[in-house]
Design an enzyme around this catalytic site. Structure first.
Site, PDB file in Angstrom:
ATOM      1  N   ASP A 419       0.891  -1.239   0.125  1.00 29.26           N
ATOM      2  CA  ASP A 419      -0.065   0.104   0.162  1.00 29.26           C
ATOM      3  C   ASP A 419       1.036   0.960  -0.005  1.00 29.26           C
ATOM      4  OD1 ASP A 419      -2.244   1.524   0.385  1.00 29.26           O
ATOM      5  OD2 ASP A 419      -1.692   1.550   2.589  1.00 29.26           O
ATOM      6  N   THR A 421      -0.165   4.791   1.006  1.00 25.23           N
ATOM      7  CA  THR A 421      -0.258   5.734   2.270  1.00 25.23           C
ATOM      8  C   THR A 421      -0.230   4.935   3.684  1.00 25.23           C
ATOM      9  OG1 THR A 421      -1.909   6.523   0.750  1.00 25.23           O
ATOM     10  CG2 THR A 421      -1.765   7.778   2.843  1.00 25.23           C
TER      11      THR A 421
END
Lengths: 1212, 352
Positions: A419, A421
């Protein structure tokens, strides 16, 4: 703890009445109580045993035990099976009991968590499990909506507005607005709320995150409800002091359904598999929904099946032998040894002997295998938990291995799905650099000449002159402040723009204590920068903006805000200064702005462009700032036209300003990466691990981060961007990309690959060739993941060095992982921090959660958790590698020792009339696996190290054997088996040769059965001990203790078992009395043992050495170099901190969607106090929220449908 | 559950630190010996092993060669008796046969006399099991529950003493040795006790406690079906060699690991004429042939042998040692060769 609610029938619609528990109770909605534990004290034993006997291995041993109770078959005493079985069951039961104990504890902790609930008119601290549907609860700022899905009733903000962050849900980091419906928004205080008795009728629980349909019936009126009024579980309340909500779905059903449905299961909301009952809500997260098995597990199971087949074959051979023997020889021998009762033919005798041999030879599939593997994995997990180098002091979180079953797979990872963020980035935007009028500010004067970590920097600029400065803001270049102080007009204009052109709202709690509410963190960073440099945005009304410019309050009249959107990629404000001048300020993407500049100032433009490139090269997010003075008439003209074409406002700015006059400069914002991300990615890449970034964020942002964390580099041959909207477009784009790569590799790297493969060992840090990258957005991905294109997509993506998927939904993340799993047969690892990563974390072979942050969903779903992305390299390269190595060595040795042990019976079968006579004493058979040989191999499996941990970081290539599965595969298995069988042959035939016709030195017979048994057993124990000594590469004190201890234990137990006193107590059990001392006193016996050992071990030594000498593995070389050049320092350094000269056009800031522009202009969100000051004419006041709602609605519906993947770039 | 590890509060911290201990064990930094296969260690181990094996092998072969052994298969020589025994009606009739042999040289030292059986599967599982050690320990046990079946009780319920297939099938030939010296026949004195392990004789086998042996056995037990005389009459001359503690019985009960085996039967008592061993001359084995072997195609031997430190004359171990020693040495040379031949490449590689 009280029992949690039972399951109920599927509901058609949901009726919830506020403050009416009795009423709501009759619907039996799910309560908030969770129960993840499996047992209680009474049910533990039966349930646990039942579960354990569902394991094939345990049932198999139970079956053997039953076989042993049949006297005609029983070739061993019952205890040879029952002792290990009981041991294994006990160990597992203890483990299960501890696990369940901790589950009980965590259940209690969760259930007893406090929340503020309004009960009979009083706000009370209530335990979480007691929160019911229909309760009204109070949330405070920065609090997680952790309990349930709520209907927003009222909030501290005007008009019942409240701001939430949904990063946990969909990964978007911008703030979103939710509004209470007007009638409830007035219910500000508790007494009013206590009287609220509205009834909500709404849809039953479902999985759609962004849709909600319902109606509120209150005071005989109907009010429609939409998603705009809902606070979903997992949101965080921001910039809102408090709010009240009505619990609609307890236990966060939406959340849970999202999670289970993203696993690709059938999506009927009430199907039991998908909907395990709200009671078990946390179970979805903390319990394993899918039992993950490692590839070694699967291999092991296959091998065990093979071995089982082998066992049956041996049984058949020996049974046939028995039938023949009984027919030919046994019949004649019947006078001395008649057949058992009921046995009338040689054939039947053979049949019985088959089962007898199955019992005897069952030790080739030792029951202790599984339990030993578990113990080793548990040990490795503890090492992960204990690792100080994976402890994050800042967040006070150590790494945690949440599952103990996957450790060795950490050493085999080929694909990492990350991922962005919160995982790669910290989600903190920092104003880092700027370029004003061709002068660049913000470079840190660092001695090393490259960007250093925060701690290494010199003193930051002192902003103490400014009482309104934000103390958290830091800047390292004093020249910018000097320029401000010297009155550089450009710099002043630059900061003026930053303080005016934004949609940030301010709040001043007390004099000078400013709080900014920014729609995106980038904007917040820019306005904060202006604030610190003396251009303090103080307050705004719909018509004015008040700015303290260097201590002097100036109020600008706000004429228009042309808010940011994805197509225009810029935002503008039109303000009238106190002097009456009208000016348009604009900030936006360089690509858009630079082409709209007047071409009068080419020099400035090119310098700024250079700066932009430089910033972009450092991975900063840039914006270009410009302004234009407007004529009074011109503005009026425009504004009139705007009023006419109010709805078609998209093109309005184009009418206004096709060209900007003055380029002011550019800003660069650092999307702060987590510590050590580029280094980690570099090392992991060197270790041949492919990293794919899957993010819900925008393409530009994602690409930008790709560059800043060195996943994408300018050295790359090409970065393919796939943005097609139709199937055909996507297919075409993928095809083109593939063709390009093929062409290039054909022409340039022809031969190079060959060379690379052959010289794999010669270079430790070889260059990675053929670098391409693929960027694909969610919309294209939806097409690419369709059944007919997925292979194509995968091939293209896997040919690329780096893959970035942006704008992907949680489901797509899981689909991508699934795709790689399905076709690549590679081990995948997913790492993420938010709820939107849960699906991929659960899908991947290994899920890693970033812990220590606010959300815990990802951590709960993960197999491993730690708080920094950079720990991943240690987890994989050190722990994973070691685990894999240890497990492989363990398995090899384990199969070897059991074959060596068991196959002796097979050979003996040919000499004892295939009668299933064992070679060894029954106690030896019982204890061999659990006492004599278990601990040394366990110690090796837990402690062994081939190279020190630093080396595995220095030579990431050491990781490769795991990926290629070289250390334990079918070939290695057969080698072990062959070695085992070889040993067993020698183990039987050397003593046979010696004992046949031999006599002792006192003239008595030597070749009696018991002496033979002791001799073979002793030499076996010695041989396998020497072998484990040879296998152990890392002799800690514990290894010494276990290896020598095992030998000592063998002799101690041997002499005890053969002692007089035990025999006197149990003459029928301990028949070997006196055997040990009589046999082991014979020099011949010891010479036999010595010869067996030498003959078994020397070939192994020879082969190992020749392999080491002629075809050394990288680890051997590293070990060797370690030995030779202990004092020399290794000159290999993996990481070079070289500043990259960027040539790439930047991604611009404003990663997010349209801001609050409309909200501001409508004045909806202004407090009455500030409104009173302003003199604005009220506009039709519903319009803004309607439009906003419409937008959210349509964007929501597209995002919600999993197949038609949200294309958020489309929304306006 | 994972972190029960450290609860050492840091300075100024109210909460317990979650930081793991910095111990060598937990950080996997335990001091360790890291052995590696180096050319020096491997070669020295091969050459040392080779030298050791060859030395031992030579000693073993030499000593095994010094053993004198005479083995006579009398299953054919006594074919009459053999046929006689096949008829089970003759089970309690005596059948004698003589086997002559000549010693050209005297055999000096301790001389052991063995009987050897071929093709007698003493290591068959059901045979090995078929005994009751508790009974042989003189305890009054219910042998119905032991593994002695079908040789546990007679139809009328009388238990067999000793029970089981092993005891039942005891080797019951009697072999006497005669020295034919100038037409006079002298019986070679033989020792029938002291042939079994001390633990067997004194721990593993005990007679039932009783005033006298016959009363202990005669009451309530019967001899096994194939026995010609009951257990308490195995050696009527020596009370300490009678009953379960009879040496012949004990030795038979220590079952062999293989179907071909030899059991110690008698030792030559070194007195008078035989004080030095067996002088050269003609000898006769006089055998009371009771043990039928023809039915299971077995063979019977009688063996005279001396013993050295490594036991009897079994050349296998010595030869095996010689072969392994040579192979180890040879492997040592081969490894040296391979290593030297490829050293160039190797050093090049390590410079990389």
């Amino acid at each position: 703890m009280e029992r949690c609610a039972a399951r109920r029938a599927p509901e058609e619609e949901r009726r919830v009445r506020a403050n009416a528990r009795e009423y709501n109770e009759k619907f039996q909605y799910a309560s908030n109580c969770i129960k993840t534990s499996k047992y209680n004290i009474v049910t533990f034993l039966p349930v646990n045993l039942f579960e354990q006997f569902q394991e094939v291995a345990n049932t198999y041993f139970l079956f053997l035990l039953i076989l042993q109770l049949i006297p005609q078959i029983s070739s061993l005493s019952w205890f040879t099976t029952i002792v290990p079985l009981v041991l294994v069951l006990t160990i597992t039961a203890v483990k299960d009991a501890t696990d369940d104990y901790f589950r009980h504890k965590s259940d209690n902790q969760v259930n007893n968590r406090q929340s503020q609930v309004l009960i009979s008119g009083v706000l009370r601290q209530e335990q979480w499990m007691n929160v019911r549907v229909g309760d009204i609860i109070k949330l405070e700022n920065n609090q997680f909506v952790a309990q349930a899905d709520l209907l927003l009733l009222s909030s501290s903000e005007p008009h019942g507005l409240c701001y939430i962050e949904t990063a946990e849900l969909d990964g978007e980091t911008n703030m979103k607005v939710r509004q209470a419906i007007p009638v409830t928004a007035e219910l500000g205080d508790i007494s009013q709320l206590a009287c609220f008795d509205g009834e909500v009728i709404c849809e039953p629980p479902n999985n759609k995150l962004d849709k909600f349909g319902g109606t509120l019936y209150w005071k005989e009126n109907k009010y429609p409800l939409s998603n705009q009024n809902m606070l979903l579980r997992g949101c965080v309340l921001r910039n809102t002091e408090w709010c009240f909500g009505l619990v609609i779905f307890a236990g966060g059903l939406k959340q849970q359904l999202l999670l289970c449905c993203t696993e690709g299961r059938e999506r009927h909301p009430l199907m039991p598999s998908c909907f395990p009952g709200p009671d078990t809500k946390l179970m979805q997260n903390s319990g394993r929904t899918k039992f993950k098995r490692t590839s070694i597990d699967r291999l092991m199971n296959t091998l065990v099946l093979w071995i089982f087949g082998f066992l049956v074959c041996m049984g058949v051979i020996l049974a046939i032998g028995n039938a023949i023997w009984e027919h030919e020889v046994g019949v004649c021998f019947q006078i001395y040894l008649p057949w058992d009762e009921g046995v009338h033919s040689a054939f039947f005798s053979g049949f019985l002997s088959f089962w007898s041999y199955i019992i005897i030879l069952n030790t080739v599939v030792p029951i202790s295998l599984y339990v030993s593997v578990e113990v080793i994995r548990l040990g490795h997990s503890y090492f992960i938990n204990w690792d100080k180098k994976m402890y994050c002091a800042k967040r006070r979180t150590p790494a945690e291995a949440r599952t103990t079953t996957l450790n060795e797979e950490l050493g085999q990872v080929e694909y990492i799905f990350s991922d962005k963020t919160g995982t790669l980035t910290q989600n903190i935007m920092v104003f880092s650099k700027c370029s004003v009028n061709g002068h660049s500010y913000g470079d840190v004067q660092d001695m090393l000449g490259h960007k250093a970590e925060l701690g290494e920097r010199p003193e930051p600029v002192d902003f103490s002159f400014n009482p309104l400065a934000d103390p958290r803001f830091q800047f390292w270049d004093p020249s910018l402040l000097e320029a401000v102080k010297l009155g550089d007009l450009h710099v002043h204009e630059f900061f003026r723009l930053l303080s005016l052109c934004h949609t940030v709202m301010s709040e001043e709690k007390s004099e000078g204590e400013l709080l900014y509410k920014a729609q995106s963190p980038d904007e917040g960073a820019l306005v904060t920068a202006a604030r610190n440099f003396g251009f303090v945005f103080r307050s705004r009304t719909p018509k004015t903006i008040t700015v303290h410019e260097l201590g002097q309050a100036i109020t600008y009249q706000l004429l228009a805000i042309l808010d940011f959107n994805n197509i225009r990629k810029r935002m503008s404000v039109i303000v009238r200064s106190p002097e009456g001048k009208i000016r348009l300020y604009c900030k936006g993407a360089d690509t858009i702005l630079l082409e709209r500049l007047h071409h009068i100032n080419q020099d400035l433009t090119s310098t700024t462009t250079d700066h932009l490139n430089e910033y972009a090269g450092e991975g900063l997010r840039t914006l270009v700032l410009a302004y234009k003075d407007l004529e009074e008439n011109y503005y009026k003209d425009w504004s009139e036209r705007l009023h006419q074409a109010g709805s078609a406002s998209e093109a309005r700015e184009d009418h206004l300003a096709r060209l900007y006059d003055e380029l002011l400069g550019a800003t660069a914002i650092e999307d702060k990466l987590q510590q050590g991300v580029p280094e980690t990615i570099a090392i992991l890449t060197l270790a041949n691990i492919k990293i794919w970034v899957l993010t819900g964020d925008k393409q530009e942002t994602a690409v930008n981060i790709g560059y800043s964390c060195k996943m994408l580099t300018d050295d790359m041959a090409e970065v393919f961007v796939v943005t097609g909207h139709t199937v055909l477009e996507v297919r075409e784009e993928l095809r083109k990309a593939r063709e390009k790569m093929m062409d290039a590799s054909r022409s340039v790297c022809n031969g190079f690959y060959q060379e690379k493969l052959s010289s794999k060992l010669t270079s430790v840090l070889e260059a990675i060739a053929g670098e391409y990258a693929l960027v694909i957005n969610g919309h294209s991905l939806a097409h690419a993941l369709e059944a007919d294109m997925e292979v194509e997509f995968l091939e293209t993506a896997c040919a690329c060095k780096a893959v970035i998927c942006c704008r992907v939904t949680p489901l797509q993340k899981a689909q991508v992982v699934e795709l790689v799993k399905k076709y690549k047969k590679a081990v995948t690892l997913a790492i993420g921090d938010g709820a939107n990563d849960v699906s991929m974390i659960k899908t991947a072979h290994i899920g890693v959660g970033i812990s220590g942050q606010e959300g815990i969903q990802a951590v709960l779903a993960s197999d491993y958790s730690f708080s920094q992305f950079k720990f991943l390299q240690r987890l994989l390269l050190v722990h994973g590698r070691w685990s894999y190595l240890r497990m492989c060595k363990f398995l090899c040795y384990f199969f070897y020792k059991n074959f060596a042990f068991t196959m002796v019976h097979f050979w003996f079968g040919f000499f004892c009339g295939f009668s299933a006579q064992t070679v060894y004493d029954q106690y030896f058979i019982t204890l061999y696996n659990i006492v004599y040989t278990s601990l040394p191999v366990l110690a090796m499996g837990v402690f062994d190290q081939d190279v020190p941990e630093q080396r595995s970081m220095e030579y990431p290539k050491l990781y490769e054997p795991g990926q290629l599965n070289l250390l334990f595969n079918k070939r290695e298995f057969f080698i072990c088996i062959a070695q085992g069988i070889y040993t067993s042959i020698l183990m039987f035939f050397i003593p046979y040769g010696v004992f046949a016709d031999a006599t002792r030195d006192d003239g008595a017979q030597l070749a009696d059965y018991q002496s033979f048994a002791v001799t073979v057993a002793t030499s076996l124990v010695i041989v396998v001990s020497v072998q484990i000594g040879l296998d152990t590469g890392f002799w800690t004190a514990i290894n010494h203790f276990f290896i020598w201890g095992s030998l000592a234990a063998y002799f101690t137990i041997l002499f005890t078992m053969h002692s007089d006193s035990l025999f006197r107590m149990f003459p029928n059990q301990f028949r070997f009395v006196g055997n040990a001392q009589n046999t082991l006193a014979q020099p011949t016996v010891w010479l036999t043992i010595a010869l067996t050992t030498v003959v078994c071990i020397m070939p192994v030594v020879a082969f190992r050495f020749l392999k080491l000498d002629l075809k050394p593995e990288l680890s051997d070389t590293v070990r060797y170099t370690q030995l030779v050049r202990k004092k020399q320092k290794t000159q290999h350094r993996c990481m070079r901190h070289a500043g990259r000269v960027g040539s790439r056009r930047s991604g611009y800031a404003f990663s997010h969607q349209e801001g609050f522009g409309e909200l501001i202009m409508s004045g909806k969100n202004m407090r009455l106090s500030s409104l009173a000051l302003s003199s604005f004419a009220p506009r039709p006041n519903t319009s803004w929220i309607e439009t906003l709602r419409k937008k959210k609605g349509c964007e929501g519906s597209s995002a919600g449908s999993p197949s038609g993947a949200a294309d958020k770039t489309l929304k306006v | 559950m994972k972190n029960k590890t450290s609860f050492l509060p840091k300075e100024g911290e109210a909460q317990p630190s979650r930081c793991p201990d910095n111990s060598a064990f937990k950080q996997q930094r335990l001091p360790a010996w890291k052995p590696q296969l180096t050319i020096a260690s491997v070669l020295s181990s091969f050459f040392l092993t080779g030298a050791f094996c060859i030395t031992v092998g030579v000693c073993l072969v030499l000593s095994a060669n010094s053993v004198r052994e005479i083995q006579i298969d009398y299953s054919d020589k006594c074919s009459d008796c053999s046929k006689f025994r096949e008829n089970s009606s003759n089970w309690n009739k005596d059948c004698q046969c003589s086997v002559n042999f000549t010693l050209k040289e005297a055999i000096l030292g301790d001389i052991f006399m063995y009987y050897g059986l071929q093709n007698f599967y003493q290591n068959h599982r059901r045979y090995v099991m078929s005994r009751s050690d508790a009974q042989l320990l003189g305890r009054n046990v219910n042998i119905q529950r032991s593994y002695c079946a079908p040789f546990s009780t007679y139809r009328n319920g009388t238990p067999m003493a000793p029970c089981g297939a092993i005891a039942n099938s005891i080797f019951n030939d009697t072999i006497d040795l005669f020295y034919n010296h100038n037409s006079s026949v002298i019986q070679v004195p033989l020792l029938k006790t002291g042939n079994s392990w001390w633990t067997d004789k004194n721990v593993k086998f005990r007679n039932p406690d009783s005033y006298n042996l016959s009363s202990a056995f005669a009451a309530g037990t019967a001899r096994p079906p194939y026995w010609q005389k009951p257990v308490y009459l195995l050696d009527e001359e020596d009370e300490r060699n009678n009953g379960y503690v009879n040496d012949d019985f004990i030795i038979w009960m220590r079952v062999s690991a293989f179907a071909t085996f030899r059991n110690l039967y008698r030792r030559v008592r070194r007195v008078r004429r035989f004080a030095e061993g067996l002088p050269a001359g003609n000898y006769t084995f006089r055998i009371s042939y009771n043990f039928p072997v023809a039915r299971f195609k077995g063979r019977k031997h009688v063996i005279l042998s001396t013993v050295v430190w490594s036991g009897g004359s079994n050349p296998f171990l010595g030869i095996a040692y010689l072969v392994s020693g040579s192979v180890a040495t040879l492997t040592g040379f081969v490894i040296t060769g391979i290593h030297l031949k490829l050293r160039k490449k190797k050093t090049y590689f390590q410079k990389q």
